[in-house]
Write an enzyme that holds these catalytic residues in place. Structure first.
Site, short mmCIF file in Angstrom:
data_model
loop_
_atom_site.label_atom_id
_atom_site.label_comp_id
_atom_site.label_asym_id
_atom_site.label_seq_id
_atom_site.Cartn_x
_atom_site.Cartn_y
_atom_site.Cartn_z
N LYS A 1 -31.56 37.88 -37.58
CA LYS A 1 -32.53 37.55 -36.53
C LYS A 1 -32.58 38.68 -35.51
O LYS A 1 -33.65 39.13 -35.11
CB LYS A 1 -32.11 36.26 -35.80
CG LYS A 1 -32.42 34.98 -36.52
CD LYS A 1 -32.18 33.83 -35.54
CE LYS A 1 -32.08 32.50 -36.25
NZ LYS A 1 -31.64 31.42 -35.38
N LYS B 1 -34.83 22.87 -31.85
CA LYS B 1 -33.69 22.47 -31.04
C LYS B 1 -33.52 23.43 -29.86
O LYS B 1 -33.35 23.02 -28.73
CB LYS B 1 -32.43 22.46 -31.91
CG LYS B 1 -31.17 22.14 -31.16
CD LYS B 1 -29.97 22.17 -32.08
CE LYS B 1 -28.70 22.15 -31.26
NZ LYS B 1 -27.50 22.23 -32.07
N GLY C 1 -28.74 21.55 -36.11
CA GLY C 1 -30.12 21.66 -36.60
C GLY C 1 -30.31 21.00 -37.96
O GLY C 1 -31.25 20.24 -38.18
N ARG C 2 -29.39 21.28 -38.90
CA ARG C 2 -29.57 20.75 -40.25
C ARG C 2 -29.17 19.28 -40.37
O ARG C 2 -29.25 18.70 -41.44
CB ARG C 2 -28.82 21.61 -41.27
CG ARG C 2 -27.36 21.84 -40.94
CD ARG C 2 -26.76 22.95 -41.80
NE ARG C 2 -25.44 23.34 -41.35
CZ ARG C 2 -25.20 24.21 -40.37
NH1 ARG C 2 -26.21 24.78 -39.73
NH2 ARG C 2 -23.96 24.54 -40.03
N GLU D 1 -40.08 32.25 -35.32
CA GLU D 1 -41.11 31.73 -36.22
C GLU D 1 -41.89 30.60 -35.55
O GLU D 1 -43.12 30.57 -35.57
CB GLU D 1 -40.47 31.18 -37.51
CG GLU D 1 -39.88 32.22 -38.43
CD GLU D 1 -38.41 32.51 -38.14
OE1 GLU D 1 -37.97 32.31 -36.98
OE2 GLU D 1 -37.70 32.95 -39.07
N HIS E 1 -38.02 21.59 -68.72
CA HIS E 1 -38.87 22.56 -69.41
C HIS E 1 -38.78 23.94 -68.76
O HIS E 1 -39.65 24.78 -68.97
CB HIS E 1 -40.30 22.04 -69.46
CG HIS E 1 -40.38 20.72 -70.18
ND1 HIS E 1 -40.51 20.63 -71.55
CD2 HIS E 1 -40.25 19.45 -69.72
CE1 HIS E 1 -40.49 19.34 -71.90
NE2 HIS E 1 -40.32 18.62 -70.80
N GLU F 1 -25.81 26.30 -45.54
CA GLU F 1 -25.67 26.75 -44.16
C GLU F 1 -24.38 26.18 -43.55
O GLU F 1 -23.82 26.74 -42.62
CB GLU F 1 -26.90 26.36 -43.32
CG GLU F 1 -27.05 27.19 -42.05
CD GLU F 1 -28.37 26.99 -41.32
OE1 GLU F 1 -29.16 27.95 -41.25
OE2 GLU F 1 -28.62 25.89 -40.81
O1 LIG Z 1 -34.52 24.18 -34.29
P1 LIG Z 1 -34.40 25.63 -34.00
O2 LIG Z 1 -33.57 25.90 -32.79
O3 LIG Z 1 -35.76 26.25 -33.89
O4 LIG Z 1 -33.63 26.31 -35.18
C1 LIG Z 1 -34.14 26.29 -36.49
C2 LIG Z 1 -33.08 26.59 -37.51
O5 LIG Z 1 -32.51 27.87 -37.28
C3 LIG Z 1 -31.13 27.86 -37.63
O6 LIG Z 1 -30.38 27.99 -36.47
C4 LIG Z 1 -30.75 29.00 -38.48
O7 LIG Z 1 -31.58 29.14 -39.57
C5 LIG Z 1 -30.92 26.49 -38.28
O8 LIG Z 1 -29.62 26.04 -38.20
C6 LIG Z 1 -31.90 25.66 -37.54
O9 LIG Z 1 -32.14 24.46 -38.19
#
Ligand SMILES: O=P(O)(O)OC[C@H]1O[C@](O)(CO)[C@@H](O)[C@@H]1O
Length: 544
Positions: free
Chosen positions: A505, A200, A261-262, A206, A377, A347
């Site tokens: 972060k 987003k 995002g979620r 990452e 199990h 979250e």
């Molecule tokens: O889509 P982006 O901006 O890379 O963010 C990834 C994720 O990082 C967060 O901001 C925090 O983990 C989430 O809410 C989001 O889904």
């Protein structure tokens, strides 16, 4: 922790006391219509919530609590696009992405445009018009994203495997540990691989690290002059950063800051779903969610499935001090659903700041779970005999996508056996008799019996659907999204921000700087400094 400030708290507490001493089975004996009265249907889903420690008065007071918190108005504010995410001053309009009936017209137009663009792109891949830089057709899609830009599309593509298009494989890379990306690259051919960089914000460490390594892999394999645009597209609200990364602006699928995002699998972030399962199935997923949105918007609270689930959750979290909530799907393809819900729920509602000041009661529970029967199990022992109260949602499709009805019957029977066993438990007398029946003496049986006692009265919901189809899955996901929203209203928290993840972060960037000797690390505590040193020493050993 105390309980939410509600006008009927004294009565709710008194009722909790009464219900704590009443067996669940006795509630069925008292009310011949309990199953009918405590069940509801919406958008292809059937919810049986009769195995909960509630009676009609408790439910009435919980619905009353929701009204006291202006839930009905807040639902309309959410769906109508008000700036309900008040800390970030924007709406949370994931419902607009699936065309819920009260979607604002300007948002609908934006969404429709992106759907057209997605459909054209999906068709160009499936019809082999889109080719890699050397002319090969695309066989592998690698989605690079994390959190909401990974978990939703990953969970949905796994859950709907029977709908997977032939000749296309979808892979998902999220972790900055290169082991994740490398394991995928080891089994893909650069000539026929398409990367979807999903972020987003297009600033996530990452995702950018993995995307850069993937691009290097591509240029190493196909030469520095490879046409990268044939192998990289982006799904993002930050077109500028995607273009800076080297992605052709025409291959950027937009989304907007009014999609959390979620809550974003319904947006262009769902591109790998459409590529893997086909645009029609992606649209069916959206349609199922929209049907649940309309149910949420239109049904009275007493018949409103997300509201019922949410209020039961509040009941156990605040009045029974349950810290966790288990999600146990009896469908192997839904095994990632608990993991997906961890982000959605924790979250969103893992908060202690109220609209004004701090909350006074416990908020979001710890969400966990695993597919049945596997969980039986491993952790079900704790559900049956542990000291903690763990409310459970069992989710089960009636029909499988295969023809092995013997498997399906075992699976479904196990699902029902768990909710039944959790409810009835086993008495001391029954346990003793079992020992006697297998030849133990009366004295031994007496001594050992308590080891087999199961208290019972453990609350569960059972959610059934005809089959795990795109439409039913869409409805199921929307059900939990709205459940989380309702709880946030009762707890007076903002479910749409996530400031808590920011601190870690920022610090990780600082620590990377210390490791690389770019920043002075002496402000860190002795433990952190010593751990950094150990890592630096291991790097020095590598250099030798
Ligand atoms: O889509 P982006 O901006 O890379 O963010 C990834 C994720 O990082 C967060 O901001 C925090 O983990 C989430 O809410 C989001 O889904």
């Amino acid at each position: 922790m105390s309980i939410p400030s509600l006008s009927h708290n004294d009565e709710l507490l008194a009722l909790q006391n009464v219900l704590a001493s009443q067996s669940l089975i006795s509630l069925f004996v008292e009310d011949a219509n309990r199953t009918e009265d405590y069940s509801c249907e919406a958008s292809g889903l059937y919810l049986d919530y009769s195995k909960n420690r509630v009676n009609s008065r408790a439910m009435a007071l919980l619905f009353n609590a929701a009204r006291e918190k202006n839930l009905e108005q807040k639902i309309q504010a959410l769906l109508g696009g008000e700036a309900i995410n008040y800390t970030e001053k924007r709406p949370a309009l994931h419902t607009a992405l699936r065309g819920a009936s009260n979607t604002p017209a300007d948002k609908k137009a934006l969404v429709d445009d992106v759907h057209v663009k997605m459909a054209e792109f999906v068709d160009s891949i499936h019809s082999c018009r889109w080719r890699g830089s050397t002319g090969k057709t695309i066989t592998d899609i690698v989605n690079i994203g994390i959190g909401g830009s990974d978990l939703g599309p990953l969970m949905v593509t796994e859950a709907l495997k029977p709908y997977q298009q032939k000749n296309i494989r979808c892979h998902f890379v999220s972790n900055v540990d290169a082991a994740d990306l490398l394991s995928i690259l080891a089994n893909t051919n650069p000539e026929s691989t398409l990367f979807v960089v999903a972020s987003k914000t297009f600033t996530t460490l990452e995702t950018l690290t993995n995307a850069t390594t993937a691009r290097d892999w591509l240029t190493r394999a196909l030469g520095a002059d490879v046409d990268v645009s044939k192998h990289f597209v982006a799904t993002t609200s930050n077109v500028e950063n995607a273009v800076k990364f080297g992605i052709d602006a025409r291959n950027v699928f937009p989304m907007w800051d009014w999609v959390g995002g979620r809550y974003s699998l319904w947006s262009s972030i769902g591109l790998p779903i459409a590529l893997g399962l086909g645009m029609e199935n992606f649209k069916a997923l959206l349609a199922g969610a929209a049907e649940m949105d309309n149910h949420f918007s239109e049904q009275p609270l007493e018949k409103n499935m997300p509201v019922i689930l949410a209020l039961l959750g509040v009941w156990y979290t605040n009045y029974w001090e349950a810290d966790t909530h288990a999600i146990i799907p009896y469908a192997h393809d839904l095994r990632l659903f608990p993991k997906y819900l961890q982000q959605l729920d924790m979250e969103s509602n893992g908060k202690s700041a109220a609209h004004k000041g701090q909350v006074k009661q416990a908020t979001g529970p710890i969400i966990w779970g695993e597919a049945g029967t596997n969980g039986q199990h491993s952790f079900h022992q704790l559900l049956h005999q542990g000291t903690r109260l763990v409310p459970v949602d069992f989710i089960a499709p009636l029909k499988a996508h295969h023809e092995h009805n013997d498997h399906q019957t075992h699976l479904f029977a196990n699902c029902l056996s768990q909710s039944y066993a959790l409810m009835v438990g086993k008495t001391l007398e029954q346990a003793k008799q079992e020992f006697i029946d297998i030849g133990y003496s009366d004295e031994e049986s007496e001594q050992l019996a308590h080891h087999k006692v199961m208290e019972g009265n453990r609350p569960t919901n059972t959610i059934l659907m005809d089959q795990l189809t795109p439409k039913n899955l869409g409805a199921l996901i929307a059900l939990y999204e709205h459940k989380v929203f309702v709880q946030s209203v009762i707890w007076d928290i903002n479910p749409f921000d996530q400031w808590g993840v920011e601190l870690g972060k920022k610090i990780s960037t600082l620590i990377s700087g210390v490791i690389n000797n770019e920043i002075d690390g002496s402000t860190f505590d002795a433990s952190t400094q010593s751990l950094i040193k150990r890592y630096q020493n291991s790097l020095k050993l590598d250099d030798l």
